[in-house]
Write a protein that holds these residues in place. Structure first.
Motif, PDB file in Angstrom:
ATOM      1  N   LEU A  79       0.817  -1.211   0.000  1.00 48.12           N
ATOM      2  CA  LEU A  79       0.000   0.000   0.000  1.00 48.12           C
ATOM      3  C   LEU A  79       0.855   1.267   0.000  1.00 48.12           C
ATOM      4  O   LEU A  79       0.450   2.301  -0.542  1.00 48.12           O
TER       5      LEU A  79
ATOM      6  N   VAL B  18      -4.678   5.593  -0.507  1.00 47.34           N
ATOM      7  CA  VAL B  18      -5.112   4.267  -0.068  1.00 47.34           C
ATOM      8  C   VAL B  18      -6.630   4.325   0.117  1.00 47.34           C
ATOM      9  O   VAL B  18      -7.162   5.313   0.639  1.00 47.34           O
TER      10      VAL B  18
ATOM     11  N   LEU C 130      -8.387  -2.124   3.465  1.00 49.74           N
ATOM     12  CA  LEU C 130      -7.508  -1.185   2.770  1.00 49.74           C
ATOM     13  C   LEU C 130      -7.229  -1.712   1.369  1.00 49.74           C
ATOM     14  O   LEU C 130      -7.117  -2.922   1.162  1.00 49.74           O
TER      15      LEU C 130
ATOM     16  N   THR D  15      -5.376  -0.645  -2.745  1.00 47.09           N
ATOM     17  CA  THR D  15      -4.660   0.269  -3.625  1.00 47.09           C
ATOM     18  C   THR D  15      -5.681   1.068  -4.438  1.00 47.09           C
ATOM     19  O   THR D  15      -6.788   0.597  -4.695  1.00 47.09           O
TER      20      THR D  15
ATOM     21  N   LYS E 286      -6.163   9.214   2.375  1.00 47.54           N
ATOM     22  CA  LYS E 286      -7.088   8.110   2.588  1.00 47.54           C
ATOM     23  C   LYS E 286      -8.412   8.392   1.874  1.00 47.54           C
ATOM     24  O   LYS E 286      -9.067   9.399   2.158  1.00 47.54           O
TER      25      LYS E 286
END
Length: 384
Positions: A72, A78, A99, A101, A139
């Motif tokens: 990641l 992410v 999580l 990519t 994020k």
């Protein structure tokens, strides 16, 4: 063949009277309608593909987490989502941290962190905390308010540098789609208020926007054919509640459901960049991220849990004024308990003296919409 129409041709095309007549003659009553049609054509083939089931890796050990973070960390973004029991409430418990990519499609790598198993692995938790607090990684979430609460309590993470696609879509209505006040009022009316309440409370509802849920947005953009929510899991939620996420071992069906959301968010992110809902310039993107940080932290109230069935739980409304970092005096809302700037309240001046509603605009709208008596009864409070 995928048609490659682009949004930036739209303004030039729609500027002539002949073009407007052409559009109306073909059922497009506005540029907004054409834009949504263009979005569909610009990204998808003429034939709907079969829904794709993404693969994923379940992480239960320190080595699993270390490998996931190594993968990641190669990207500036992410994709993040969580699953759990009543997340964000006083009874909340985190089950999964997912999580992925930021790659839309088969090449995406998705990691499902089993937080129940990892609670006994402090080194893995420290690795996750360090990764999520890195300021150089953005994020990507979809309504990250409750995710933020659980990450604060489980990992001690104050989630920042967030790009919330729910916020991006609302702001795009203003800046990209040029949504009018009438259209905003119509959304509020269809969002449960009804046209009568919106009409007689226009002043009280200034700056309020109905947010779109993930499924609704997928359907509007014709993206629901790429990957579908598992109807069986949705039905299980409604019947058994969210406590099913705390059971172990988790079924493959639940794990796949969690991974699917990461896959969907990555596709939305890719689409939003194509249609300019997510800006390409560094300055504009930074401003959007600042607003998203405010939204996800609920105006700086990081980790604040809510009552599970509380009247003033975060609803499907967004208050534009609350997206700006607080400057100056703040006032506590009698509903949600948040300390917000005066711009988040309805204000009146009577005989030279100012007063504000004791509830912020969102909580006041909840009171207006409610069919039952709410205490404390809404009233005006004198300003200092």
């Amino acid at each position: 063949m995928v048609l490659s129409y682009r949004i930036f041709y739209l303004d030039a095309f729609c500027s002539s009277a002949a073009a407007c007549s052409f559009l109306i003659g073909r059922g497009f009553q506005s540029k907004v309608a054409l834009l949504r049609w263009t979005v569909r054509l610009s990204y998808y083939p003429s034939m709907d593909p079969a829904p794709f089931v993404p693969s994923f890796t379940t992480c239960t050990t320190r080595a699993d987490v270390a490998l996931a973070v190594e993968v990641l960390s190669r990207h500036p973004y992410v994709v993040l989502d969580t699953e759990g029991k009543s997340i964000g409430t006083i009874d909340g418990e985190l089950s999964l941290l997912c999580l992925g990519t930021p790659v839309a499609g088969h090449a995406q790598q998705i990691f499902v962190m089993d937080m129940v198993a990892l609670r006994t692995v402090p080194a893995a938790l420290r690795t996750l905390k360090t990764f999520l607090e890195r300021p150089n990684i953005v994020k990507i979430v979809f309504d990250g308010r409750m995710d933020s609460v659980e990450l604060f309590h489980d990992l001690g993470v104050s989630l920042t540098k967030v790009l919330d696609l729910q916020v991006a879509e609302v702001l795009a209505r203003q800046h990209i789609l040029r949504e009018s006040e009438r259209q905003r009022h119509e959304r509020l009316a269809h969002g449960g208020f009804g046209f009568r309440l919106v009409r007689i409370n226009k002043t009280a509802m200034e700056g309020l926007h109905v947010v779109s849920g993930m499924q609704k947005l997928l359907e509007e953009l014709r993206m629901d054919k790429i990957v579908q929510k598992d109807a069986e899991v949705v039905a299980m939620h409604r019947t058994n509640g969210s406590g099913l996420w705390m059971e172990r071992p988790l079924s493959e069906k639940l794990l796949q459901y969690a991974a699917n959301d990461i896959f969907i968010i990555a596709h939305l992110f890719d689409t939003f960049r194509r249609i300019k809902y997510v800006p390409s310039t560094r300055h504009a993107l930074s401003r959007l991220i600042t607003k998203c940080d405010q939204y996800v932290s609920r105006s700086g109230h990081v980790g604040l849990r809510t009552l599970q069935n509380g009247v003033f739980r975060p609803k499907g409304l967004l208050m534009a004024a609350a997206l700006e970092p607080a400057e100056g005096t703040t006032f506590e809302c009698a509903g949600c308990g948040l300390h917000l700037t005066i711009q988040c309240y309805q204000v009146q001046i009577t005989k030279g003296r100012g007063s504000r509603k004791m509830h912020c605009r969102i909580c006041n709208a909840i009171v207006i919409k409610s069919k039952t008596e709410i205490t404390p009864e809404p009233s005006w409070v004198a300003l200092p």
